[in-house]
Design a protein around this motif. Sequence first.
Motif, PDB file in Angstrom:
ATOM      1  N   VAL A  93     -68.398 -57.694   3.674  1.00  0.00           N
ATOM      2  CA  VAL A  93     -67.063 -58.068   4.121  1.00  0.00           C
ATOM      3  C   VAL A  93     -67.085 -58.144   5.642  1.00  0.00           C
ATOM      4  O   VAL A  93     -67.605 -57.243   6.307  1.00  0.00           O
ATOM      5  CB  VAL A  93     -66.004 -57.055   3.643  1.00  0.00           C
ATOM      6  N   TYR A  94     -66.519 -59.204   6.189  1.00  0.00           N
ATOM      7  CA  TYR A  94     -66.499 -59.415   7.637  1.00  0.00           C
ATOM      8  C   TYR A  94     -65.094 -59.116   8.170  1.00  0.00           C
ATOM      9  O   TYR A  94     -64.098 -59.574   7.608  1.00  0.00           O
ATOM     10  CB  TYR A  94     -66.897 -60.857   7.968  1.00  0.00           C
ATOM     11  N   TYR A  95     -65.064 -58.380   9.268  1.00  0.00           N
ATOM     12  CA  TYR A  95     -63.806 -57.983   9.896  1.00  0.00           C
ATOM     13  C   TYR A  95     -63.746 -58.496  11.336  1.00  0.00           C
ATOM     14  O   TYR A  95     -64.724 -58.408  12.075  1.00  0.00           O
ATOM     15  CB  TYR A  95     -63.678 -56.455   9.917  1.00  0.00           C
ATOM     16  N   CYS A  96     -62.592 -58.951  11.699  1.00  0.00           N
ATOM     17  CA  CYS A  96     -62.345 -59.385  13.061  1.00  0.00           C
ATOM     18  C   CYS A  96     -61.650 -58.260  13.819  1.00  0.00           C
ATOM     19  O   CYS A  96     -60.851 -57.516  13.237  1.00  0.00           O
ATOM     20  CB  CYS A  96     -61.456 -60.626  13.023  1.00  0.00           C
ATOM     21  N   ALA A  97     -61.960 -58.132  15.097  1.00  0.00           N
ATOM     22  CA  ALA A  97     -61.308 -57.131  15.938  1.00  0.00           C
ATOM     23  C   ALA A  97     -60.949 -57.761  17.275  1.00  0.00           C
ATOM     24  O   ALA A  97     -61.634 -58.673  17.744  1.00  0.00           O
ATOM     25  CB  ALA A  97     -62.215 -55.926  16.163  1.00  0.00           C
ATOM     26  N   ALA A  98     -59.885 -57.256  17.880  1.00  0.00           N
ATOM     27  CA  ALA A  98     -59.435 -57.783  19.171  1.00  0.00           C
ATOM     28  C   ALA A  98     -58.943 -56.655  20.046  1.00  0.00           C
ATOM     29  O   ALA A  98     -58.364 -55.687  19.566  1.00  0.00           O
ATOM     30  CB  ALA A  98     -58.332 -58.813  18.963  1.00  0.00           C
ATOM     31  N   ASP A  99     -59.181 -56.790  21.336  1.00  0.00           N
ATOM     32  CA  ASP A  99     -58.703 -55.789  22.273  1.00  0.00           C
ATOM     33  C   ASP A  99     -58.529 -56.435  23.641  1.00  0.00           C
ATOM     34  O   ASP A  99     -59.267 -57.362  23.979  1.00  0.00           O
ATOM     35  CB  ASP A  99     -59.693 -54.621  22.356  1.00  0.00           C
ATOM     36  N   HIS A 100     -57.584 -55.931  24.425  1.00  0.00           N
ATOM     37  CA  HIS A 100     -57.387 -56.518  25.750  1.00  0.00           C
ATOM     38  C   HIS A 100     -57.906 -55.626  26.866  1.00  0.00           C
ATOM     39  O   HIS A 100     -57.769 -55.980  28.039  1.00  0.00           O
ATOM     40  CB  HIS A 100     -55.916 -56.890  25.971  1.00  0.00           C
ATOM     41  N   THR A 101     -58.513 -54.478  26.527  1.00  0.00           N
ATOM     42  CA  THR A 101     -59.058 -53.629  27.584  1.00  0.00           C
ATOM     43  C   THR A 101     -60.571 -53.424  27.484  1.00  0.00           C
ATOM     44  O   THR A 101     -61.190 -52.998  28.456  1.00  0.00           O
ATOM     45  CB  THR A 101     -58.385 -52.251  27.580  1.00  0.00           C
ATOM     46  N   ARG A 102     -61.165 -53.697  26.339  1.00  0.00           N
ATOM     47  CA  ARG A 102     -62.616 -53.589  26.235  1.00  0.00           C
ATOM     48  C   ARG A 102     -63.130 -54.597  25.226  1.00  0.00           C
ATOM     49  O   ARG A 102     -62.398 -55.021  24.331  1.00  0.00           O
ATOM     50  CB  ARG A 102     -63.048 -52.177  25.841  1.00  0.00           C
ATOM     51  N   ILE A 103     -64.382 -54.990  25.385  1.00  0.00           N
ATOM     52  CA  ILE A 103     -65.009 -55.916  24.440  1.00  0.00           C
ATOM     53  C   ILE A 103     -65.385 -55.128  23.200  1.00  0.00           C
ATOM     54  O   ILE A 103     -66.136 -54.144  23.291  1.00  0.00           O
ATOM     55  CB  ILE A 103     -66.257 -56.567  25.069  1.00  0.00           C
ATOM     56  N   PRO A 104     -64.891 -55.500  22.047  1.00  0.00           N
ATOM     57  CA  PRO A 104     -65.190 -54.740  20.833  1.00  0.00           C
ATOM     58  C   PRO A 104     -66.673 -54.787  20.491  1.00  0.00           C
ATOM     59  O   PRO A 104     -67.237 -55.857  20.284  1.00  0.00           O
ATOM     60  CB  PRO A 104     -64.349 -55.442  19.757  1.00  0.00           C
ATOM     61  N   ASP A 105     -67.300 -53.629  20.481  1.00  0.00           N
ATOM     62  CA  ASP A 105     -68.703 -53.557  20.088  1.00  0.00           C
ATOM     63  C   ASP A 105     -69.007 -52.283  19.310  1.00  0.00           C
ATOM     64  O   ASP A 105     -70.112 -52.127  18.804  1.00  0.00           O
ATOM     65  CB  ASP A 105     -69.619 -53.655  21.306  1.00  0.00           C
ATOM     66  N   ASP A 106     -68.074 -51.404  19.222  1.00  0.00           N
ATOM     67  CA  ASP A 106     -68.227 -50.124  18.526  1.00  0.00           C
ATOM     68  C   ASP A 106     -67.374 -50.159  17.268  1.00  0.00           C
ATOM     69  O   ASP A 106     -66.153 -50.200  17.349  1.00  0.00           O
ATOM     70  CB  ASP A 106     -67.791 -48.983  19.446  1.00  0.00           C
ATOM     71  N   PRO A 107     -67.990 -50.132  16.094  1.00  0.00           N
ATOM     72  CA  PRO A 107     -67.216 -50.261  14.857  1.00  0.00           C
ATOM     73  C   PRO A 107     -66.296 -49.075  14.573  1.00  0.00           C
ATOM     74  O   PRO A 107     -65.455 -49.148  13.675  1.00  0.00           O
ATOM     75  CB  PRO A 107     -68.291 -50.394  13.769  1.00  0.00           C
ATOM     76  N   THR A 108     -66.451 -47.986  15.312  1.00  0.00           N
ATOM     77  CA  THR A 108     -65.601 -46.823  15.073  1.00  0.00           C
ATOM     78  C   THR A 108     -64.406 -46.765  16.019  1.00  0.00           C
ATOM     79  O   THR A 108     -63.570 -45.879  15.898  1.00  0.00           O
ATOM     80  CB  THR A 108     -66.406 -45.523  15.228  1.00  0.00           C
ATOM     81  N   TRP A 109     -64.314 -47.705  16.959  1.00  0.00           N
ATOM     82  CA  TRP A 109     -63.253 -47.636  17.977  1.00  0.00           C
ATOM     83  C   TRP A 109     -61.937 -48.129  17.400  1.00  0.00           C
ATOM     84  O   TRP A 109     -61.900 -48.993  16.545  1.00  0.00           O
ATOM     85  CB  TRP A 109     -63.653 -48.493  19.170  1.00  0.00           C
ATOM     86  N   ASN A 110     -60.849 -47.579  17.908  1.00  0.00           N
ATOM     87  CA  ASN A 110     -59.515 -47.982  17.479  1.00  0.00           C
ATOM     88  C   ASN A 110     -59.010 -49.092  18.393  1.00  0.00           C
ATOM     89  O   ASN A 110     -58.310 -48.845  19.377  1.00  0.00           O
ATOM     90  CB  ASN A 110     -58.571 -46.782  17.522  1.00  0.00           C
ATOM     91  N   TYR A 111     -59.355 -50.311  18.090  1.00  0.00           N
ATOM     92  CA  TYR A 111     -58.975 -51.456  18.907  1.00  0.00           C
ATOM     93  C   TYR A 111     -57.519 -51.828  18.690  1.00  0.00           C
ATOM     94  O   TYR A 111     -56.855 -51.312  17.792  1.00  0.00           O
ATOM     95  CB  TYR A 111     -59.877 -52.647  18.583  1.00  0.00           C
ATOM     96  N   ALA A 112     -57.064 -52.762  19.504  1.00  0.00           N
ATOM     97  CA  ALA A 112     -55.670 -53.189  19.404  1.00  0.00           C
ATOM     98  C   ALA A 112     -55.362 -53.781  18.039  1.00  0.00           C
ATOM     99  O   ALA A 112     -54.224 -53.712  17.571  1.00  0.00           O
ATOM    100  CB  ALA A 112     -55.358 -54.198  20.500  1.00  0.00           C
ATOM    101  N   GLY A 113     -56.350 -54.389  17.422  1.00  0.00           N
ATOM    102  CA  GLY A 113     -56.126 -54.954  16.105  1.00  0.00           C
ATOM    103  C   GLY A 113     -57.401 -55.133  15.320  1.00  0.00           C
ATOM    104  O   GLY A 113     -58.461 -55.417  15.890  1.00  0.00           O
ATOM    105  N   TRP A 114     -57.293 -54.949  14.025  1.00  0.00           N
ATOM    106  CA  TRP A 114     -58.377 -55.218  13.077  1.00  0.00           C
ATOM    107  C   TRP A 114     -57.826 -56.163  12.011  1.00  0.00           C
ATOM    108  O   TRP A 114     -56.678 -56.027  11.583  1.00  0.00           O
ATOM    109  CB  TRP A 114     -58.842 -53.939  12.380  1.00  0.00           C
ATOM    110  N   GLY A 115     -58.657 -57.103  11.582  1.00  0.00           N
ATOM    111  CA  GLY A 115     -58.276 -57.967  10.480  1.00  0.00           C
ATOM    112  C   GLY A 115     -58.430 -57.253   9.153  1.00  0.00           C
ATOM    113  O   GLY A 115     -58.986 -56.151   9.078  1.00  0.00           O
ATOM    114  N   GLN A 116     -57.958 -57.912   8.108  1.00  0.00           N
ATOM    115  CA  GLN A 116     -57.989 -57.303   6.775  1.00  0.00           C
ATOM    116  C   GLN A 116     -59.337 -57.458   6.096  1.00  0.00           C
ATOM    117  O   GLN A 116     -59.597 -56.813   5.086  1.00  0.00           O
ATOM    118  CB  GLN A 116     -56.897 -57.931   5.899  1.00  0.00           C
TER     119      GLN A 116
END
Length: 124
Positions: A93-116
């Motif tokens: 399963v592929y998930y999209c992530a987005a953040d405006h303060t850091r480039i998402p590269d850590d799968p455990t981080w609580n980013y601004a948004g995660w896709g379903q």
Amino acid sequence: QVQLVESGGGLVQPGGSLRLSCAVSGRTNSAYAMAWFRQAPGKFREFVAALNWSGRNKYYADAVRGRFSISRGNGENTVQLQMNSLNPQDTPVYYCAADHTRIPDDPTWNYAGWGQGTQVTVSS
């Protein structure tokens, strides 16, 4: 928190291609760095690819470098993942992530948004 809408998963034969898309929904006042992760059953979520706020800097996991390509979509806060030469190990399963303060590269981080999540199945 922002909502992300993913599309493009499906069934493909080994050696085939798929394109995943992800968009930040709703009004956004700033650019987002965006990324793709994937997770197979019983395994940890892993980084696949990311791009920075301008879209000019791109980052790939070793397992997909040369086969996958990440890019901005038609909108500023959209991202696409072109996947070529797919093999059964690319099935999670592929998930999209987005953040405006850091480039998402850590799968455990609580980013601004995660896709379903969107399922990709590579099988003959």
